[in-house]
Design a protein around this motif. Structure first.
Motif, mmCIF file in Angstrom:
data_model
loop_
_atom_site.group_PDB
_atom_site.id
_atom_site.type_symbol
_atom_site.label_atom_id
_atom_site.label_comp_id
_atom_site.label_asym_id
_atom_site.label_seq_id
_atom_site.Cartn_x
_atom_site.Cartn_y
_atom_site.Cartn_z
ATOM 1 N N SER A 262 0.825 -1.209 0.000
ATOM 2 C CA SER A 262 0.000 0.000 0.000
ATOM 3 C C SER A 262 0.856 1.255 0.000
ATOM 4 O O SER A 262 0.533 2.240 -0.677
ATOM 5 C CB SER A 262 -0.920 -0.013 1.213
ATOM 6 O OG SER A 262 -0.162 -0.054 2.420
ATOM 7 N N SER B 125 0.769 4.070 -3.011
ATOM 8 C CA SER B 125 0.412 5.468 -2.741
ATOM 9 C C SER B 125 1.564 6.413 -3.077
ATOM 10 O O SER B 125 1.346 7.501 -3.638
ATOM 11 C CB SER B 125 0.015 5.628 -1.279
ATOM 12 O OG SER B 125 1.092 5.287 -0.419
ATOM 13 N N THR C 200 -4.162 2.131 -3.951
ATOM 14 C CA THR C 200 -3.640 1.659 -2.660
ATOM 15 C C THR C 200 -4.439 0.466 -2.149
ATOM 16 O O THR C 200 -3.865 -0.542 -1.709
ATOM 17 C CB THR C 200 -3.679 2.800 -1.636
ATOM 18 O OG1 THR C 200 -2.911 3.905 -2.131
ATOM 19 C CG2 THR C 200 -3.111 2.346 -0.311
#
Length: 280
Positions: free
Chosen positions: A130, A134, A250
């Motif tokens: 994640s 991002s 994400t």
């Protein structure tokens, strides 16, 4: 009312285009194949970059610190409690047959061969995949990746390869620590719950392992690290839709990497059991 009817029946009105279910499914399948192709090409390029220069060693060290040291607290905490829970669950069954001494054997084999690598991969994927998605998605939205290309820097070498290599190198170390702390948690639970001696628990836990078990437990994290890093990078560099797309990427990075890790675990376990009987 008459004007309205004439206006609705006007020959200039455009007919509504209808899309069949078959077209929708075909389009989704084509996009799925396209994503697989792009992901495969990106992954191969990230690995081939290791063989040639330039190499960004500083970026590699930073990523190893982020993936390894940053993930250490959650891996150790989860490993300790997983080991304790396994002892409580298995020990309660062995008590019925008067074989509580076998608890150390079962917990050791389960942690080293299966639970340790898989849980470590899933935990690290939840944090690292994640984060990569991002970070790279934000760089893509703010046109930093395009600026990097304009300056003559290959984004694959600068952004993807250090992250993939760092995850591959660090995840086996995190798995080893997770296994040790899991056995430590199992030892604590066995001493206070099953009234087993710590020396007896560790002796049986170590004696239950052989070289094939350790190789199986240490080879899986190499694949898991590659999966979570490549999925996170791919989702980050294919963001569409601005900042909202970054949030979707994400979430998708975590979901897809976890599913791929669990699916890969099935094939790796079968392969490891086959090779373990042939080679070790």
């Amino acid at each position: 009312m008459a004007d309205t009817s004439l206006q609705a029946a006007s020959p200039d009105a455009q007919p509504v285009e209808r899309i069949s279910m078959a077209e929708v499914l075909t389009g989704a399948f084509k996009r799925f194949l396209g994503d697989i192709q792009a992901y495969t090409l990106m992954s191969i390029q990230a690995l081939t970059n290791i063989l040639t220069g330039p190499r960004y060693v500083r970026d590699l060290m930073d990523q190893m610190d982020d993936v390894g040291v940053g993930s250490l607290p959650i891996v150790l905490a989860a490993g300790f409690f997983i080991g304790a829970v396994m002892v409580l669950q298995t020990g309660s069954q062995f008590v019925r047959f008067g074989q509580t001494a076998l608890t150390g054997d079962i917990v050791s084999l389960a942690l080293v061969r299966e639970l340790g690598p898989t849980l470590t991969g899933i935990l690290v994927a939840g944090r690292v995949a994640s984060g990569m998605a991002s970070e790279l998605g934000s760089m893509l939205v703010t046109e930093q990746v395009d600026a990097m290309r304009a300056m003559g820097t290959d984004p694959s070498r600068k952004l993807i390869t250090p992250r993939v290599l760092a995850a591959i190198l660090v995840l086996p170390l995190l798995t080893a620590l997770n296994d040790f702390v899991g056995l430590l948690g199992g030892c604590v639970a066995s001493v206070f719950s099953l009234r087993l001696g710590a020396v007896e628990f560790w002796t049986r836990a170590i004696d239950a392992l052989d070289f094939a078990d350790i190789m199986q437990g240490m080879s899986k994290p190499l694949v898991y690290g590659f999966i979570l890093a490549t999925v996170g990078c791919y989702k980050g560099l294919t963001v569409r839709g601005g900042t909202q797309g970054v949030g979707r990427a994400t979430t998708q990075a975590v979901v897809v990497s976890n599913i791929m890790i669990i699916a890969a675990d099935v094939f790796l376990t079968k392969l490891s059991l086959y090779l373990g009987g042939k080679l070790f």
